[in-house]
Write a protein that holds these residues in place. Structure first.
Motif, PDB file in Angstrom:
ATOM      1  N   ILE A   1       0.752  -1.267  -0.042  1.00  0.00           N
ATOM      2  CA  ILE A   1       0.218  -0.180   0.198  1.00  0.00           C
ATOM      3  C   ILE A   1       0.842   1.227   0.128  1.00  0.00           C
TER       4      ILE A   1
ATOM      5  N   ASP B   1       0.831   5.246  -4.680  1.00  0.00           N
ATOM      6  CA  ASP B   1       0.576   4.116  -3.794  1.00  0.00           C
ATOM      7  C   ASP B   1      -0.386   2.854  -4.100  1.00  0.00           C
ATOM      8  N   GLY B   2      -0.628   1.900  -3.176  1.00  0.00           N
ATOM      9  CA  GLY B   2      -1.291   0.753  -3.688  1.00  0.00           C
ATOM     10  C   GLY B   2      -2.833   1.010  -3.793  1.00  0.00           C
ATOM     11  N   TYR B   3      -3.335   1.820  -2.927  1.00  0.00           N
ATOM     12  CA  TYR B   3      -4.855   2.208  -3.098  1.00  0.00           C
ATOM     13  C   TYR B   3      -5.121   2.776  -4.703  1.00  0.00           C
TER      14      TYR B   3
ATOM     15  N   ALA C   1      -4.139  -7.107  -0.730  1.00  0.00           N
ATOM     16  CA  ALA C   1      -3.208  -5.907  -0.112  1.00  0.00           C
ATOM     17  C   ALA C   1      -2.206  -6.459   0.708  1.00  0.00           C
TER      18      ALA C   1
ATOM     19  N   THR D   1       0.031  -5.083   3.732  1.00  0.00           N
ATOM     20  CA  THR D   1       0.321  -3.851   4.257  1.00  0.00           C
ATOM     21  C   THR D   1       0.861  -3.846   5.550  1.00  0.00           C
TER      22      THR D   1
ATOM     23  N   ASP E   1      -7.859   0.005   8.312  1.00  0.00           N
ATOM     24  CA  ASP E   1      -7.157   0.118   7.131  1.00  0.00           C
ATOM     25  C   ASP E   1      -7.273  -1.031   6.215  1.00  0.00           C
TER      26      ASP E   1
ATOM     27  N   CYS F   1      -8.343  -0.700   2.187  1.00  0.00           N
ATOM     28  CA  CYS F   1      -8.091  -1.636   1.110  1.00  0.00           C
ATOM     29  C   CYS F   1      -9.233  -2.291   0.300  1.00  0.00           C
TER      30      CYS F   1
ATOM     31  N   CYS G   1      -9.479  -4.295  -3.340  1.00  0.00           N
ATOM     32  CA  CYS G   1      -8.814  -5.164  -3.100  1.00  0.00           C
ATOM     33  C   CYS G   1      -9.753  -6.425  -2.354  1.00  0.00           C
TER      34      CYS G   1
ATOM     35  N   HIS H   1      -6.633  -9.330   2.198  1.00  0.00           N
ATOM     36  CA  HIS H   1      -5.796  -8.386   2.950  1.00  0.00           C
ATOM     37  C   HIS H   1      -4.857  -9.346   3.861  1.00  0.00           C
TER      38      HIS H   1
END
Lengths: 105, 812
Positions: free
Chosen positions: B733, B739-741, B763, B765, B772, B776, B781, B784
């Motif tokens: 992330i 960034d990953g988002y 995700a 992270t 959080d 994601c 996503c 996670h």
């Protein structure tokens, strides 16, 4: 099993699969100690925070849970601008790196 | 002089005027008529004379006297108005006539004589009246002349006849004239009478009634002027009666006296106060009274006022008629005429006996007050001294209280800080304990695959169970400390409720089987498949309660999980979960405390059954945090029934994946991955800004049939995604550049636009809070994994997302 009669040594078992990259990983953490100390001198907390965050994410994944924990401390302290905590965490990391002994399993 | 009203005068005058004018007109008419009739007679006489003259020409020439006589007499008979006709020969002898026997020679001579001087018309005066003698010559006088005699009375008679015919008209006109005069007089005199009345009323002081005349003539103007005058008078003048009433109504005494000292008037108050009658005093001179008597005593300043003007506020004692002395306060004013000469001196006086009494009383009170004041000073001084002593005491007490408050505050701070320290200690210790514990459990896992003797294996199993129990305990402690620190987060998202229940039953199934317990799940048809809520927390509560039931139920017992949903209300659907067991039950006295932290109904239970005693406390707090409530019913020996209700939100969204992989899922997933048929090599993209992490993952996954690509940030990842097709992406992330988002959102949008299949994105992270994770999932996503991660978690996740369900089933 992990217990050791020598308290000066911190023995950590690491999957032999990743043996090839562990020494470099630990070496990079030693570099982190110097880098963070330098960054602290000019109050560059945001850079310190990123280093802490990466340490937190990678340490335990390699098998070094202590490094993750130290990374988390550094990340949080950097968010609060807490120089002293960061400095002591760096000391702890430095100490840990001196004492850690990796056993590949 | 005759006294007549204006009206009569006007009527008489008008009538007289009418008569005079009428008479004048009558005379004028008569005169006119007379002259007209006179002309007419002359013309008539002349006409007759000419006729006869013409007819007489031949007889005159022939001197036929008989014919002449017959001519004049016949004509005379025809016209009775003609008095006489005669013909005179040129020698003035009568040729013919109608006189008969008596010829009036005198008349004839006079006529002939006057004829020469007066012409054809001669007026003769006879005893029987005046006669008009009209003559005309025959043949220019050569044959003589013809004379016709007509009486003047004939004219008068005609005039009278005409006048008599006019008389009724004249009378009517007269009557009309007089009537008009009467009306006119009335029109004039009526407003005058009104004015007169108003003036009379004015003279009597009545100013309030205006005159009602609205005409616009002079009278109207006069009336309006009068009304305006009375209006002005009303505002500027008061009547004498009003003044007298005013003066008599006064409470104060009023006396008016002439400059010579003669009393002109006194008011009612005077008479009442001093016992005199007004008649006794008015007209008297001041000097007629004794010096002390009422009028004079007040007039001691009389001369002074006359000379120097008004005087105010003189006090004097005056004697009444009865001899009493009355204290008076009086003032004098001088009334002057337009030239400034004094007309009168006015005295206004007040009886001040009551005032005097009050004044005396006041003096007395003042003296008393002064006395009291003197005493008060002493009292105040002594009280002040007492108060000072009291104040000192109070100050000491306040100081004491402040000290105590400080102490209490310090104690509270200490308690709060102790509580904080406790929570921190718990959290830290738990953390600290988890690390070595992980080593212990890891060690047992490691040894599990080693060749061990039976005793060693038993010992190892014991250690692993102990380690697992300790891990649960520590996790509970961390949960509780987080709840107490207010850090509990409830993440609401759509999930499969029925599947979650099945999963929980599956999780505890193994433990139940070991105790030979039956677990049954009864889901009411009303239970919705999908709801929106915190699936993880629900799972935690259910595992807690069902694991408890398993723990406290003896062998061959049963556990029933019943779920039902009430009717939905306002987007919310309350779901009730009931967990009933046939276990040891709880003492009714201890039912209240089982939900408290650090308490089990019986401390021996902890020893006998293990556990932290925190499970129920955590469950209750979690249920409450989700807006629900939890209850328990139990009888010792008969089992317990725990029930809780959580209001979930209704959702129409079907969750994208089953998300959380149970930690207890068999590790054989790795085997399953290996079993993936040849030619089905999966392609995975590793996205992480840390080269170390990418290297690590590559090594950990090396043995699997995967094709791995790497990206150092979101931008690189997206670029690779657009060029290749991946089965799964591990997305870090926090990365530089992108960034990953953002990368995940871009990928999802690209998928939507191109319509290609959905790639699983996991995700990866170090941000591991519930919020959080939610962030994601919101970004797109599917799953996670928290960093640091364990190899097994990574493999389980890959197995879960990459292997078809049939393979998973085969593997387990």
């Amino acid at each position: 099993m992990n217990a050791t009669p020598y308290p000066d040594i911190i023995a950590v078992e690491i999957d032999s699969e990743v043996e090839s990259i562990v020494p470099e990983f630990l070496e990079n953490r030693k570099k982190d100690c110097a880098t963070i100390s330098n960054l602290l001198e000019r109050d560059a907390f945001s850079e310190v925070r990123i280093l802490g965050h990466r340490m937190k994410g990678a340490g335990g994944s390699y098998g070094f849970d202590d490094i993750s924990e130290i990374g988390e401390i550094i990340e949080e302290a950097a968010m609060g601008g807490d120089k002293q905590t960061i400095a002591s965490a760096v000391l702890r990391l430095s100490d840990y790196l001196e004492r850690v002994v990796v056993e590949y399993v | 002089m005759i006294l007549l009203s204006l009206r009569k005068k006007m009527i008489l005058g008008t009538a007289l005027l009418v008569v005079l004018v009428g008479s004048a007109l009558g005379l004028l008419v008569k005169h006119e008529l007379h002259s007209r009739f006179e002309d007419e007679i002359l013309k008539r006489g002349l006409s007759v004379a000419r006729y006869i003259a013409e007819a007489a020409e031949i007889p005159l020439i022939t001197e036929n006297k008989t014919s002449l006589e017959a001519l004049v007499n016949d004509y005379r008979k025809l016209d009775k108005d003609i008095e006489y006709i005669y013909i005179v020969a040129p020698d003035n002898s009568l040729a013919a006539h109608t006189f008969g026997a008596t010829v009036p020679q005198k008349l004839i001579n006079e006529s002939i004589k006057n004829l020469r001087s007066q012409g054809r018309k001669v007026i003769l005066t006879t005893a029987s009246g005046r006669i008009y003698d009209i003559s005309t010559p025959v043949q220019g006088g050569a044959l003589g002349s013809v004379h016709i005699g007509l009486y003047e009375s004939l004219i008068d008679r005609n005039v009278e006849g005409v006048l008599m015919r006019m008389l009724p008209f004249v009378l009517v006109i007269l009557v009309l004239g007089i009537s008009a005069a009467i009306l006119f007089a009335a029109a004039i005199t009526r407003p005058i009478a009104l004015l007169t009345g108003a003036v009379k009323r004015l003279s009597m002081g009545e100013l309030n009634e205006p005159i009602a005349i609205t005409s616009h003539d002079e009278i109207g103007h006069l009336a309006r002027a009068f009304n305006s005058m009375t209006d002005k008078l009303r505002t500027t003048t008061v009547s004498r009666e009003y003044m007298e009433k005013l003066i008599d109504s006064m409470n104060d005494v009023l006396i008016v006296i002439s400059p010579e000292g003669v009393i002109q008037s006194v008011n009612h108050a005077y008479c009442e106060l001093f016992g005199y009658q007004a008649e006794d005093v008015v007209g008297q001179c001041l000097t007629d009274f004794n010096e002390l008597d009422a009028p004079l005593c007040m007039f001691s300043a009389f001369s002074h006022a006359l000379e120097h003007g008004p005087i105010h506020g003189i006090e004097s004692n005056c004697r009444t008629d009865h001899g009493d002395m009355v204290p008076m306060l009086y003032s004098l004013a001088v009334m002057r005429d337009e030239e400034g000469q004094p007309q009168a001196v006015i005295c206004a006086a007040q009886n001040i006996s009551n005032l005097k009494k009050i004044q005396d009383a006041l003096h007395q009170k003042q003296a008393e007050l002064e006395e009291v004041n003197r005493n008060l000073e002493g009292i105040v001084a002594s009280r002040t001294a007492e108060l000072a002593i009291g104040n000192e005491g109070l100050r000491a007490e306040v100081a004491e209280r402040q000290r105590k408050t400080e102490e209490l505050r310090a104690a509270r701070d200490l308690a709060e800080s102790a509580n904080r320290a406790k929570s921190e200690f718990l959290a830290n210790m738990s953390h600290e304990m988890r690390t070595p514990l992980n080593s212990i459990i890891g060690g047992t896992e490691y040894l599990d695959s080693a060749p061990l003797s039976e005793d060693q294996q038993r010992c190892l199993t014991m250690i692993r169970h102990a380690g697992d129990s300790l891990l649960v305990l520590i996790n509970d402690l961390i949960d509780l400390s987080r709840i107490e620190a207010g850090q509990l987060e409830i993440i609401s998202r759509p999930f499969d409720l029925k599947h979650t229940l099945e999963q929980v039953i599956h999780m505890v199934g193994q433990a139940a089987e070991q105790k030979n317990l039956t677990i049954s799940l009864n889901s009411h048809p009303s239970l919705p498949q999908f709801v929106k809520g915190d699936q993880i927390r629900l799972q935690q509560i259910l595992v807690n309660l069902i694991a408890n039931a398993v723990k406290f139920t003896q062998e061959a017992g049963s556990i029933t999980v019943t779920t039902s949903a009430a009717s939905a209300d306002n987007d919310q659907i309350p779901v009730t979960f009931v967990i009933r067991d046939t276990g040891i039950g709880i003492d009714p006295n201890k039912l209240d405390m089982i939900f408290e932290s650090f308490s089990q109904a019986d401390t021996s239970i902890t020893r006998r059954f293990g556990g932290s005693g925190l499970g129920l406390a955590i469950s209750r707090k979690l249920v409450e945090a989700m807006g629900g409530g939890i209850q328990v019913e139990s009888m010792p020996g008969e089992g317990s029934t725990f029930s809780f209700t959580i209001p979930f939100h209704i959702t129409s969204v079907v969750p994208r994946s089953r998300t959380i992989t149970p930690a207890q899922e068999p590790a054989s997933s790795v085997l399953a991955l290996h079993d993936v048929p040849a030619g089905e090599t999966k392609r995975v993209l590793l996205v992480d800004d840390s080269l170390e992490n990418r290297q690590l993952m590559r090594l950990l996954l090396r043995s699997l049939p995967l094709e791995l690509d790497e990206a150092g940030n979101g931008q690189e990842a997206f670029d690779l995604f657009t060029q290749n097709s991946y089965d799964l992406i591990f997305m870090d992330i926090q990365m530089p550049v992108m960034d990953g988002y953002t990368a995940t959102r871009l990928i999802r949008r690209q998928e939507e636009n191109s319509g290609c299949r959905r790639t699983t994105i996991v995700a990866l992270t170090a941000h591991a809070y519930e919020s959080d994770i939610q962030k994601c999932l919101d970004a797109g996503c599917d799953d996670h994994i928290a960093k640091p991660f364990k190899k097994r978690v990574l493999l389980d996740c890959l197995a879960h997302h990459l292997i078809p369900v049939s393979h998973q089933g085969d593997a387990t």
